[in-house]
Enzyme design. Structure first.
Site, PDB file in Angstrom:
ATOM      1  N   TYR A  26      77.317  43.934 -11.641  1.00  0.00           N
ATOM      2  CA  TYR A  26      77.897  42.653 -12.071  1.00  0.00           C
ATOM      3  C   TYR A  26      78.139  42.620 -13.578  1.00  0.00           C
ATOM      4  O   TYR A  26      79.092  42.020 -14.058  1.00  0.00           O
ATOM      5  CB  TYR A  26      77.003  41.483 -11.643  1.00  0.00           C
ATOM      6  CG  TYR A  26      77.207  41.120 -10.193  1.00  0.00           C
ATOM      7  CD1 TYR A  26      78.454  40.693  -9.735  1.00  0.00           C
ATOM      8  CD2 TYR A  26      76.176  41.218  -9.269  1.00  0.00           C
ATOM      9  CE1 TYR A  26      78.652  40.371  -8.399  1.00  0.00           C
ATOM     10  CE2 TYR A  26      76.362  40.895  -7.941  1.00  0.00           C
ATOM     11  CZ  TYR A  26      77.611  40.472  -7.510  1.00  0.00           C
ATOM     12  OH  TYR A  26      77.809  40.156  -6.190  1.00  0.00           O
TER      13      TYR A  26
ATOM     14  N   GLU B  82      51.148  52.833   6.296  1.00  0.00           N
ATOM     15  CA  GLU B  82      52.509  52.483   6.715  1.00  0.00           C
ATOM     16  C   GLU B  82      52.685  50.992   6.981  1.00  0.00           C
ATOM     17  O   GLU B  82      53.663  50.402   6.534  1.00  0.00           O
ATOM     18  CB  GLU B  82      52.909  53.264   7.981  1.00  0.00           C
ATOM     19  CG  GLU B  82      54.260  52.812   8.551  1.00  0.00           C
ATOM     20  CD  GLU B  82      54.753  53.623   9.732  1.00  0.00           C
ATOM     21  OE1 GLU B  82      54.220  54.723   9.960  1.00  0.00           O
ATOM     22  OE2 GLU B  82      55.683  53.166  10.417  1.00  0.00           O
TER      23      GLU B  82
ATOM     24  N   ASP C  82      52.195  55.993  11.433  1.00  0.00           N
ATOM     25  CA  ASP C  82      52.368  56.146  12.871  1.00  0.00           C
ATOM     26  C   ASP C  82      52.614  57.610  13.215  1.00  0.00           C
ATOM     27  O   ASP C  82      53.236  58.348  12.443  1.00  0.00           O
ATOM     28  CB  ASP C  82      53.585  55.340  13.351  1.00  0.00           C
ATOM     29  CG  ASP C  82      53.333  53.835  13.333  1.00  0.00           C
ATOM     30  OD1 ASP C  82      52.153  53.422  13.179  1.00  0.00           O
ATOM     31  OD2 ASP C  82      54.303  53.077  13.476  1.00  0.00           O
TER      32      ASP C  82
END
Lengths: 421, 421
Positions: free
Chosen positions: A149, A249, A301
């Site tokens: 921007y 996690e 996991d």
């Protein structure tokens, strides 16, 4: 509102009415204003008080930017076409260095020479370097989106969309990374909403950007809450007697370990990665583990995503941003669990592997330089494929909500030598 | 590891070898162990030290669970078919109360009677209530995923996937919400990885779950970092002299305001929602604004997602979880910006509205009870549709990276009366 409206219009008018060269306008952008005044007054002095270490890297960054700009300037004075040279950022120019422990960018270079066709991109690159210089001087920062921007005021050099400005930023980062300067030292920070949370035996030392006074942030004193990592961690220091960092996690497991003060009983530091760790999160873990010589254990996991996306990214970096790996990856990290063998040993409830999981696992075995050099990982992934199932870290809750604290983690931590590399 | 393996197998054997009724097994689940012992020893006493307020709501929760269980038990003793009654959770049973300021669940009920066909679901519902009772007694919590995995030890009553357990949890929540008890008071917390971050003129009071000692967390003392909100905020208290809460959509703007200590110059509290605010984040803002009578100003992107998903969810809740709105929505919230008129007044760089944006905006005008009753909102959304563009909050960076701090927010805060409702 009316007054504001007028001001905004006036400023806008000022900005668009005059045509200037890219170089001149750079000096007038509003971003420059805050730090600019001070910089003008004291010339070499930098805004705000900085630590010696920060000042050193800031001086180096400014010197590198000045050198680049001077070369371009001198080429122009000598009526030569100026050019800029960047490392090629592609998988073909990446290697995995087992010794260093991370993906490294290779020696291939691309040149950007100033011609009629490249003038816009060339100007944008110089403006972006100018923005970085302004930010270092003002002790400020810009997110990738901020920078995009900001360019809307660069007239012909403005970017049409953020992918354009991101690419230019990546090129500049890659260029300066060869001199050991990271994006955060150029004062560009990621747009990510969330940078990870921390709790445990750690005091973060954060110098105030105006006064230089050190804020001591004691991560044992957050009750059930935690310390939220800032976008840039370059200026942070650390005090700790912890024995290790546990990178987690899921928010669920982090909240459990934090609420039950696992960090107290095990003398450690907990970090909530909340999925694939953000750059700030990885840089935080890396700096902390380097500064304080702490081992890092990953607890994720047991599925191809946890192993090859979350863990591998944390440890060795990602292929398409290899120029950043030297700053962001955590070569010290080791894999605590959940391992494929844990599924058997702890009789965990599982879900079947989906085709996307199988594809990811096979890709890792076949194409990923990291898994290719580590035999224990190849065996583990093959075991997972043979079983055809995956298990989440929260599946340990089958044996009791606090089984993870009372049984699983203590058993694992008795034998850290058995962690996967 | 070998020792661990044996224990895990032994426990597993114990759990699966014996056949018991749902009721009896509930007493033996590992989850029960920690708090169970103490509860048995001292009967009414609850584990850990709790504040008076927490103890009061915990006693109420336990009483409600006991009442439900007693009814079922007495029906069985009298050889009647026991049943449970839940509010219908669907949009058709939701109304928007302008006076209360949030979506409310209606009077429609559904009954679950114990029959051969419903026995599994009936047992699961009772087990889930039993889990809640255990958690309240042990001063612990379970995420939705924890609860799902916990059920893997409930034999015939185990859930096959998490959508099943989530539905049962939602039913129980809806049932108890009629008595003013929220999910977090049942000790069920969301799985979300990230709950939002806070910085500014606020001291959070967080009682230690074991000792009851109050941890005082001073949110002015986080340097460039922030306070990460925990999954459950029920036990928290607050001290503050701030004038308002500024709820921010993006991490980029939050980091800028935090790094430049906007909270100091404007005496306020900054909250990073990082997109649609999590339940914990909404509950935190709600509790804080209620307790300390603070206005809440939302600062989000000017697009149909920012307006109708982020802001509307923060303010009045979401249609498909209306039974929670009374706890989670923030009826005091008002919309600071970015407004469609700001795009004009500040000449912001924009992006064209995509078809999905247009659809979302038209849906809001046509179907959303909140926007239907607020004329200024209807006008604002129509203006956005006419302009055919959207603008991000970071687009203010065009006028300078700190324009948002030096110009935009001060101008807005001079006229809070003009904020959209």
């Amino acid at each position: 509102m009316a007054a504001k409206k007028r001001t905004a219009r006036k400023t806008a008018g000022k900005q668009t009415a005059k045509k200037k060269t890219a170089r001149t306008t750079a000096r007038k952008t509003p971003a420059r204003k805050a730090g600019g005044k001070r910089a003008r007054r004291r010339r070499v002095a930098l805004a705000g008080k900085r630590s010696k270490a920060t000042k050193k890297i800031d001086d180096l960054t400014l010197e590198l930017i000045h050198d680049q700009a001077r070369e371009v300037h001198q080429d122009i004075l000598k009526l030569r076409k100026p050019d800029l040279e960047f490392p090629v950022r592609s998988l073909a120019n990446v290697s995995y260095s087992e010794k260093r422990g991370y993906f490294e960018i290779g020696k291939q270079k691309k040149q950007r020479t100033l011609t009629v066709n490249t003038v816009r991109n060339f100007a944008q690159t110089l403006r972006m370097m100018g923005l970085s210089k302004d930010l270092v001087e003002a002790n400020d920062f810009a997110t990738k989106r901020d920078a995009y921007y900001q360019s809307k005021n660069w007239e012909e050099a403005k970017f049409d969309d953020q992918t354009e400005s991101d690419t230019v930023m990546d090129d500049i980062e890659a260029m300066f990374s060869l001199s050991g300067v990271a994006r955060e030292q150029l004062r560009f920070v990621p747009d990510e909403g969330y940078n990870g949370a921390v709790a445990g035996r750690l005091v973060v030392l954060d110098p105030d950007r105006d006064t230089g006074r050190i804020e001591r942030i004691d991560c044992t004193r957050f009750g059930s809450g935690a310390y939220s990592i800032p976008s840039s961690v370059e200026a942070l220091g650390f005090e700790t007697n912890a024995k290790f960092i546990l990178a987690i996690e899921t928010g669920g497991v982090f909240q459990r370990l934090q609420s039950h003060k696992f960090w107290q009983s095990r003398n450690c530091i907990l970090v909530n990665m909340a999925g694939v760790p953000s750059r700030a999160c990885r840089r935080f873990i890396r700096k902390l583990s380097d500064d304080r010589k702490l081992p890092v254990y990953a607890f994720v996991d047991c599925d191809p995503y946890g192993i090859s996306n979350i863990y591998r990214t944390l440890k060795v970096g990602s292929g398409n941003a290899a120029h950043l790996s030297q700053f962001f990856c955590v070569p010290k990290a080791r894999y605590l669990g959940v391992t494929p063998q844990d599924i058997v040993d702890y009789q965990l409830p599982t879900h079947p592997l989906q085709p996307v999981d199988v594809k990811r696992a096979k890709d890792a075995l076949k194409n990923d330089p990291f898994f290719k050099v580590h035999k224990p990982w190849r065996r583990a992934i093959e075991q997972l494929l043979e079983m055809g199932v995956r298990a989440e870290q929260q599946s340990l809750a089958m044996w009791g909500l606090n089984y993870v604290i009372e049984e699983y983690l203590p058993a694992k931590l008795r034998n850290t030598g058995a962690f996967l590399p």
